[in-house]
Design a protein around this motif. Structure first.
Motif, PDB file in Angstrom:
ATOM      1  N   ALA A 212       0.833  -1.197   0.000  1.00  0.00           N
ATOM      2  CA  ALA A 212       0.000   0.000   0.000  1.00  0.00           C
ATOM      3  C   ALA A 212       0.872   1.254   0.000  1.00  0.00           C
ATOM      4  N   THR A 213       1.661   1.393  -1.059  1.00  0.00           N
ATOM      5  CA  THR A 213       2.512   2.568  -1.258  1.00  0.00           C
ATOM      6  C   THR A 213       2.248   3.109  -2.658  1.00  0.00           C
ATOM      7  N   GLU A 214       2.830   4.242  -2.964  1.00  0.00           N
ATOM      8  CA  GLU A 214       2.530   4.911  -4.232  1.00  0.00           C
ATOM      9  C   GLU A 214       2.854   4.043  -5.443  1.00  0.00           C
ATOM     10  N   ASP A 215       3.974   3.317  -5.400  1.00  0.00           N
ATOM     11  CA  ASP A 215       4.322   2.473  -6.548  1.00  0.00           C
ATOM     12  C   ASP A 215       4.279   0.979  -6.232  1.00  0.00           C
ATOM     13  N   GLY A 216       3.769   0.638  -5.049  1.00  0.00           N
ATOM     14  CA  GLY A 216       3.589  -0.767  -4.697  1.00  0.00           C
ATOM     15  C   GLY A 216       4.785  -1.434  -4.058  1.00  0.00           C
ATOM     16  N   THR A 217       5.933  -0.732  -3.993  1.00  0.00           N
ATOM     17  CA  THR A 217       7.117  -1.328  -3.367  1.00  0.00           C
ATOM     18  C   THR A 217       7.388  -0.683  -2.016  1.00  0.00           C
ATOM     19  N   CYS A 218       8.147  -1.385  -1.185  1.00  0.00           N
ATOM     20  CA  CYS A 218       8.416  -0.917   0.175  1.00  0.00           C
ATOM     21  C   CYS A 218       9.144   0.422   0.174  1.00  0.00           C
ATOM     22  N   VAL A 219       8.811   1.238   1.147  1.00  0.00           N
ATOM     23  CA  VAL A 219       9.440   2.546   1.326  1.00  0.00           C
ATOM     24  C   VAL A 219      10.331   2.494   2.566  1.00  0.00           C
ATOM     25  N   ARG A 220      11.548   2.975   2.398  1.00  0.00           N
ATOM     26  CA  ARG A 220      12.507   2.952   3.494  1.00  0.00           C
ATOM     27  C   ARG A 220      13.229   4.298   3.609  1.00  0.00           C
ATOM     28  N   ASP A 221      13.795   4.488   4.783  1.00  0.00           N
ATOM     29  CA  ASP A 221      14.549   5.687   5.121  1.00  0.00           C
ATOM     30  C   ASP A 221      16.008   5.506   4.689  1.00  0.00           C
ATOM     31  N   TYR A 222      16.520   6.378   3.851  1.00  0.00           N
ATOM     32  CA  TYR A 222      17.932   6.341   3.460  1.00  0.00           C
ATOM     33  C   TYR A 222      18.579   7.672   3.837  1.00  0.00           C
ATOM     34  N   ILE A 223      19.665   7.585   4.593  1.00  0.00           N
ATOM     35  CA  ILE A 223      20.371   8.783   5.035  1.00  0.00           C
ATOM     36  C   ILE A 223      21.829   8.660   4.624  1.00  0.00           C
ATOM     37  N   HIS A 224      22.396   9.752   4.146  1.00  0.00           N
ATOM     38  CA  HIS A 224      23.817   9.719   3.770  1.00  0.00           C
ATOM     39  C   HIS A 224      24.656   9.413   5.001  1.00  0.00           C
ATOM     40  N   VAL A 225      25.591   8.501   4.840  1.00  0.00           N
ATOM     41  CA  VAL A 225      26.394   8.033   5.971  1.00  0.00           C
ATOM     42  C   VAL A 225      27.179   9.165   6.627  1.00  0.00           C
ATOM     43  N   SER A 226      27.576  10.168   5.868  1.00  0.00           N
ATOM     44  CA  SER A 226      28.302  11.295   6.462  1.00  0.00           C
ATOM     45  C   SER A 226      27.391  12.176   7.304  1.00  0.00           C
ATOM     46  N   ASP A 227      26.102  12.270   6.920  1.00  0.00           N
ATOM     47  CA  ASP A 227      25.144  12.975   7.773  1.00  0.00           C
ATOM     48  C   ASP A 227      24.948  12.226   9.085  1.00  0.00           C
ATOM     49  N   LEU A 228      24.906  10.906   9.021  1.00  0.00           N
ATOM     50  CA  LEU A 228      24.816  10.109  10.245  1.00  0.00           C
ATOM     51  C   LEU A 228      26.046  10.319  11.122  1.00  0.00           C
ATOM     52  N   ALA A 229      27.211  10.330  10.498  1.00  0.00           N
ATOM     53  CA  ALA A 229      28.448  10.548  11.248  1.00  0.00           C
ATOM     54  C   ALA A 229      28.410  11.896  11.963  1.00  0.00           C
ATOM     55  N   ASP A 230      27.921  12.919  11.274  1.00  0.00           N
ATOM     56  CA  ASP A 230      27.815  14.245  11.888  1.00  0.00           C
ATOM     57  C   ASP A 230      26.920  14.213  13.124  1.00  0.00           C
ATOM     58  N   ALA A 231      25.830  13.441  13.051  1.00  0.00           N
ATOM     59  CA  ALA A 231      24.913  13.353  14.194  1.00  0.00           C
ATOM     60  C   ALA A 231      25.596  12.748  15.411  1.00  0.00           C
ATOM     61  N   HIS A 232      26.439  11.746  15.190  1.00  0.00           N
ATOM     62  CA  HIS A 232      27.161  11.129  16.310  1.00  0.00           C
ATOM     63  C   HIS A 232      28.130  12.122  16.957  1.00  0.00           C
ATOM     64  N   VAL A 233      28.789  12.922  16.138  1.00  0.00           N
ATOM     65  CA  VAL A 233      29.718  13.925  16.673  1.00  0.00           C
ATOM     66  C   VAL A 233      28.955  14.997  17.455  1.00  0.00           C
ATOM     67  N   LEU A 234      27.812  15.431  16.924  1.00  0.00           N
ATOM     68  CA  LEU A 234      26.987  16.415  17.628  1.00  0.00           C
ATOM     69  C   LEU A 234      26.503  15.860  18.966  1.00  0.00           C
ATOM     70  N   SER A 306      20.726  15.009   1.457  1.00  0.00           N
ATOM     71  CA  SER A 306      19.513  14.197   1.529  1.00  0.00           C
ATOM     72  C   SER A 306      18.927  13.810   0.177  1.00  0.00           C
ATOM     73  N   LYS A 307      19.424  14.366  -0.935  1.00  0.00           N
ATOM     74  CA  LYS A 307      18.903  13.984  -2.245  1.00  0.00           C
ATOM     75  C   LYS A 307      19.334  12.562  -2.579  1.00  0.00           C
ATOM     76  N   LEU A 308      18.372  11.752  -3.014  1.00  0.00           N
ATOM     77  CA  LEU A 308      18.659  10.347  -3.312  1.00  0.00           C
ATOM     78  C   LEU A 308      19.743  10.216  -4.376  1.00  0.00           C
TER      79      LEU A 308
END
Length: 328
Positions: A212-234, A306-308
């Protein structure tokens, strides 16, 4: 004063090491290299060993003046955790217990924990909020939740403050091009799609297109690994400034479908990328997306990649330059 990064030679850990290096931090890395790669480290002082080895951990803490820990070291394959939960409890939960006991022994009172949004299980709301119930549906998520609960009680008893960061899918590669994603086996969607583009796999499997999604396939959260790294430092900085223990979600707030990821990879690589629709996998929710509103407000986290297409583009550049991974 140094930051100890456990599992620092792993995918996200190595990007956190790079982020710390860019900020001029002293870095100590403890990694048993079960999944990590020495070639992924752009700095820091590496100790090769296991958190469950008391003598090894004594050496790490005695030889360095550590004031904070970022804890990545853990097994993280959902399917494997269901087949061998004992491995996950021993490495993830017992390993964290050993780490916390050594931190208490040596007076280290700050830890940032790489957790997972799998602690929530089937989502009650989309996007997921930190106040939603935690009811993991796999052993991996259950061990991460147990680790969080352990940290809460070490805070109560020993005043060890923690920040737990819950997120789903890290993706992409470091802007400098030196480090990227290299797992064996590889199970993450974006690197698997790029292996098809490189001719290393015949096709990408799409597990179900009737959700039950717009194109019928699963939707997931993707975050750039460097943005994640920044969050850990913060998060380290927040604890250094006297912040209390807390849990934060890290997410893009909207998510991308499997088909969107494949189409973006086709655009970035210029390759056809053959996709084959297969049956749904048991236990795959239609949408898994986390809200990061609290992290943005309280940590000052502002993901800038954040752009795919940018996420996939950075990964593609690394995989083209390193088609066999680190070869170590």
């Amino acid at each position: 004063m140094a930051v100890l990064v456990t599992g620092g030679a792993g995918y996200i850990g190595s990007h956190a090491v790079a982020a710390l290096q860019e900020r001029g931090e002293q870095i100590v890395i403890a990694d048993n290299l079960q999944q990590g790669h020495k070639a992924s480290l752009l700095g820091g002082k590496l100790y090769i060993g296991d958190l469950r080895d008391a003598d090894f951990m004594d050496t790490v803490f005695k030889e360095n003046t550590i004031d904070a820990v970022i804890h990545f070291a853990a097994n993280s394959l959902v399917g494997e955790s269901m087949k061998d939960p004992g491995k996950y409890y021993h490495n993830n939960v017992y390993g964290t217990l050993c780490l916390l006991e050594k931190m208490n022994q040596y007076g280290v009172k700050k830890i940032v924990f790489s957790s997972t949004a799998a602690t929530y299980g089937e989502p009650e709301n989309v996007p997921i909020d930190e106040h939603d119930r935690t009811f993991p549906t796999n052993a991996y998520g259950e061990t991460k939740l147990a680790m969080e609960k352990m940290m809460k009680w070490f805070d109560t008893a020993h005043d060890i403050k923690f920040i737990s960061l819950r997120y789903f899918n890290a993706a992409g590669a470091h802007a400098g091009g030196q480090i990227g994603e290299d797992h064996d086996p590889e199970t993450h969607l974006i690197p698997v799609v790029l292996q098809v583009a490189l001719g290393q796999r015949p096709h990408i499997s799409v597990f179900g297109e009737d959700y039950a999604t717009e194109d019928g396939t699963c939707v997931r959260d993707y975050i750039h690994v460097s943005d994640l790294a920044d969050a850990h430092v913060l998060a380290v900085e927040k604890l250094r400034q006297g912040g209390e223990s807390a849990v934060y979600n890290l997410g893009n707030g909207t998510g991308f479908s499997v088909k969107q990821v494949i189409d973006a990879a086709r655009q970035v690589t210029g390759k056809e990328i053959h996709a084959v629709v297969e049956a749904r996998r048991a236990g795959d929710p239609a949408v898994l997306v986390a809200s990061s509103a609290r992290a943005r407000k309280e940590l000052g986290w502002n993901p800038s990649r954040s752009k795919l297409e940018d996420i996939i583009g950075s990964a593609w550049a690394w995989h083209q330059a390193n088609p066999g991974g680190y070869n170590d």
